[in-house]
Write a protein that holds these residues in place. Structure first.
Motif, PDB file in Angstrom:
ATOM      1  N   ASP A   1       1.084  -1.127  -0.107  1.00 27.15           N
ATOM      2  CA  ASP A   1       0.275   0.121   0.305  1.00 27.15           C
ATOM      3  C   ASP A   1       1.108   1.322   0.215  1.00 27.15           C
ATOM      4  O   ASP A   1       0.248   2.821   1.015  1.00 27.15           O
TER       5      ASP A   1
ATOM      6  N   VAL B   1      -7.708  -1.379   0.674  1.00 24.16           N
ATOM      7  CA  VAL B   1      -8.413  -0.956  -0.101  1.00 24.16           C
ATOM      8  C   VAL B   1      -8.828  -2.385  -0.606  1.00 24.16           C
ATOM      9  O   VAL B   1     -10.313  -2.599  -1.555  1.00 24.16           O
TER      10      VAL B   1
ATOM     11  N   GLY C   1      -4.904  -4.637  -3.322  1.00 20.90           N
ATOM     12  CA  GLY C   1      -5.652  -3.351  -3.763  1.00 20.90           C
ATOM     13  C   GLY C   1      -4.918  -2.139  -4.502  1.00 20.90           C
ATOM     14  O   GLY C   1      -4.284  -1.850  -3.496  1.00 20.90           O
ATOM     15  N   HIS C   2      -4.515  -1.221  -5.500  1.00 17.28           N
ATOM     16  CA  HIS C   2      -3.363  -0.500  -6.553  1.00 17.28           C
ATOM     17  C   HIS C   2      -4.551   0.897  -6.964  1.00 17.28           C
ATOM     18  O   HIS C   2      -5.312   0.091  -7.905  1.00 17.28           O
TER      19      HIS C   2
ATOM     20  N   ARG D   1      -5.526   0.252   8.323  1.00 12.41           N
ATOM     21  CA  ARG D   1      -3.889   0.077   8.404  1.00 12.41           C
ATOM     22  C   ARG D   1      -3.376   0.398   9.670  1.00 12.41           C
ATOM     23  O   ARG D   1      -3.526   1.694  10.223  1.00 12.41           O
TER      24      ARG D   1
END
Ligand code: GDP
Ligand code: IMO
Ligand code: MG
Length: 428
Positions: A13, A299, A40-41, A305
Motif C-alpha cells: 500500500d 483497498v 488493491g492498487h 491499516r
C-alpha cells in the motif's frame, strides 16, 4: 530495451498504483508478476475518477498499453470477470489484457481453506486477506495446481480438479468440519467462467521477450511489498509469493539482465495490514493522525491499516534486497503540520543498538525504534510542482530519507492525483 520493476519497499500500500499510472504514457506493457487479488492498487485519473485494481495491472487505465497477468500471478476467475466488467462499465478498454497460460487458477477451495485455516489459527492468525492466496501457491509448489491453459482442455481440467478435491475435501471435512465441495459443480462453475477469459490466454513470456527485443518498455508492477515477501519478509507474517525484484523475472518469464531500473515505492511513514511485527507502530494520537490524514483503510478488505513513523532500517534493507536504483516517495503531504518528524534510524534489540535488519525474526520482534527528529513544516504542499517549491524543512526530510535509505528519491508524491508528483529525476 528496458524492463522496469516497481516494488513496494515496506508492507504494501505504498502507492504502487499511482506510480504505475504516472509512468503509463511512456510504457508499452504493464505486467503483474506475483500475488493475486489480495492486492488493491488505487489510481486517481487527472479528471478525479478513482479506480481500485486488484488482479488487473494498473496500466489498463492508460490507453494503448498492453497489460499482462504474468505466470507468477494466481488468478481467481470470478474476480477477474467481475473486475473486467467493472472496468468495461466505466468505458475502460480492456481488449489489451492477456493472461499467461502458466498462471495458476485460484479455485473456490483455496478461498475456503484460507478462511478456515485463519479461524483455526485464532490469535496466531496471519491476518490474510482471505482471498485464497496462500492455499493456491501451496498447490502450485506441491505440483497439484490448475493453470490457466488447463481450461483449454475440459477433460484435463476436470481430471485435475477432481484429483485436487479428493484431498481438499478430506481436509475441509475431517480437519475443519466443513462441507465437502462437489467436484462436478466446481468444474462446471470455472469452465463457465473460462468462456469469459479463454481468448485472453497467451504465451505471454514469448510476447514480452519479443517486445523487449523490439525496444519496447515493460513495467513489472509488483504487488504487496518487500517485508511481505515469503523469503525476505517478516516470516511467517508474509504473503505466499516473492514481490521482491528477483520475483519479477521469475513471475514474468524475462531474464534478469533485461531489468534496467528497480523503482522502490516508499511511503513517507509506514503502514501495515494484518498481523506481525512493526517496530515503529504508533498506538497514540499520532497513529490516529496518520491513519486519518492519510486515509489509511485497506483497498481490498476495508481493514484499518496500522500506522507508524518512517523506518529507515527497513528502507535500507529494501534497497539492498531489491537492488533499488530509484525511489518514489509517496504521501509526503500527509506529514504537513507536525512540529517535528521522527525517523527510525536504528533499533535497540535486547539493550544493543542494531543498524540493520536483525538476522532472526525473534530479534525483529524485540526491535525498539531509535529515533532522530527532523523539524516539521506547516505549509500545504499538495500543489508543489518542483523540489524547490517544498518548504526547506520538507526538503531536508526527503534528503535525510534518501541518505538513510541508500537510493536516490527521484519522485515525490504530494497528493493522490497523477499531477501531484514532483519529478526530480525522470524514471524513463
Ligand atoms: P498500492 O497498493 O501500493 O497501490 O497503494 P494503495 O492504493 O493500497 O494505497 C495508497 C493510497 O494512497 C491510495 O489511496 C492512493 O490514492 C494514495 N496516494 C498515493 N500517493 C499519494 C500521495 O503522494 N499523497 C496522498 N495524500 N495520497 C497518495
Ligand atoms: P498491495 O498490492 C498490504 C497482507 C495481508 C496479510 C498478509 C498475507 O495493495 O500493496 P495474503 O492474503 O496475501 O495471504 O495475506 O499480507 N497483504 C497486503 N497488505 N497490501 C497488500 O497488497 C497486501 N496483500 C496482502 O494483510 O498481512
Ligand atoms: Mg494496496
Amino acid at each position: 530495451m528496458a524492463a522496469i520493476v516497481l516494488i513496494g519497499a515496506q508492507w504494501g500500500d505504498e502507492g504502487k498504483g499511482k506510480a504505475t499510472d504516472l509512468l503509463g504514457e511512456k510504457l508499452q506493457w504493464v505486467v503483474r508478476y506475483q500475488g493475486g487479488n489480495n492486492a488493491g492498487h488505487t489510481v486517481v485519473l487527472p479528471n478525479g475518477e478513482t479506480f481500485a485494481l486488484h488482479l488487473i495491472p494498473s496500466g489498463i487505465l492508460t490507453p494503448g498499453v498492453n497489460n499482462v497477468i504474468g505466470n507468477g500471478v494466481v488468478v481467481d476467475p470470478g474476480v477477474l470477470l467481475t473486475e473486467l466488467s467493472g472496468l468495461e462499465d466505466r468505458d475502460v478498454d480492456t481488449t489489451g489484457l492477456m493472461i499467461s497460460a502458466d498462471a495458476h487458477l485460484l479455485m473456490p477451495y483455496h478461498v475456503a481453506i484460507d478462511k478456515v485455516t485463519e479461524r483455526f489459527l485464532g490469535n496466531k492468525k496471519i491476518g490474510t486477506t482471505g482471498r485464497g492466496i496462500g492455499p493456491c501457491y501451496q498447490d502450485k509448489i506441491a505440483r497439484v495446481g490448475v493453470r490457466a491453459a488447463d481450461v483449454l482442455d475440459e477433460k484435463i481440467f476436470a481430471q485435475k480438479v477432481e484429483a485436487a478435491l479428493e484431498l481438499k475435501n478430506q481436509i475441509l471435512v475431517k480437519i475443519y468440519n466443513r462441507r465437502a465441495l462437489e467436484p462436478a459443480q466446481v468444474v462446471d462453475e470455472v469452465l463457465t467462467q473460462a468462456e469469459g477469459f479463454k481468448h485472453r490466454i497467451a504465451n505471454t513470456q514469448l510476447l514480452l521477450n519479443e517486445a523487449l527485443e523490439r525496444g519496447e518498455t515493460v513495467l513489472l508492477e509488483g504487488s504487496q511489498g518487500t517485508l511481505l515477501d515469503v523469503d525476505h519478509g517478516t516470516y511467517p507474517y508474509v504473503t505466499s509469493s516473492n514481490p521482491t525484484a528477483g520475483g519479477a523475472a521469475v513471475g514474468s518469464g524475462i531474464g534478469p539482465n533485461k531489468i534496467t531500473t528497480v523503482l522502490g515505492i516508499l511511503k513517507a511513514y509506514t503502514t501495515r495490514v494484518g498481523s506481525g511485527p512493526f517496530p515503529t507502530e504508533l498506538f497514540d494520537e499520532w497513529g490516529e493522525y496518520l491513519a486519518k490524514t492519510g486515509g489509511e483503510v485497506g483497498v481490498t478488505t476495508g481493514r484499518a491499516r496500522r500506522c507508524g513513523w518512517f523506518d529507515a532500517v527497513i528502507a535500507r534493507y529494501a534497497t539492498r534486497i531489491n537492488g533499488i536504483t530509484d525511489y518514489f516517495l509517496t504521501k509526503l503531504d500527509v506529514l504537513s503540520s507536525l512540529d517535528r518528524v521522527p525517523i527510525c534510524v536504528a533499533y535497540e534489540v535486547d539493550g544493543e543498538r542494531v543498524d540493520e535488519m536483525p538476522m532472526t525474526q525473534t530479534g525483529f520482534h524485540h526491535a525498539k525504534p531509535v529515533y532522530e527528529y527532523m523539524p516539521g513544516w506547516w505549509e500545504d504542499i499538495s500543489q508543489c510542482k518542483t523540489f524547490d517549491d517544498l518548504p526547506k524543512t520538507a526538503q531536508d526530510y526527503v534528503l535525510r530519507l534518501e541518505e538513510l535509505s541508500g537510493a536516490h528519491i527521484s519522485c515525490i508524491g504530494v497528493g493522490p492525483g497523477r499531477d501531484q508528483t514532483i519529478v526530480r529525476r525522470a524514471i524513463i
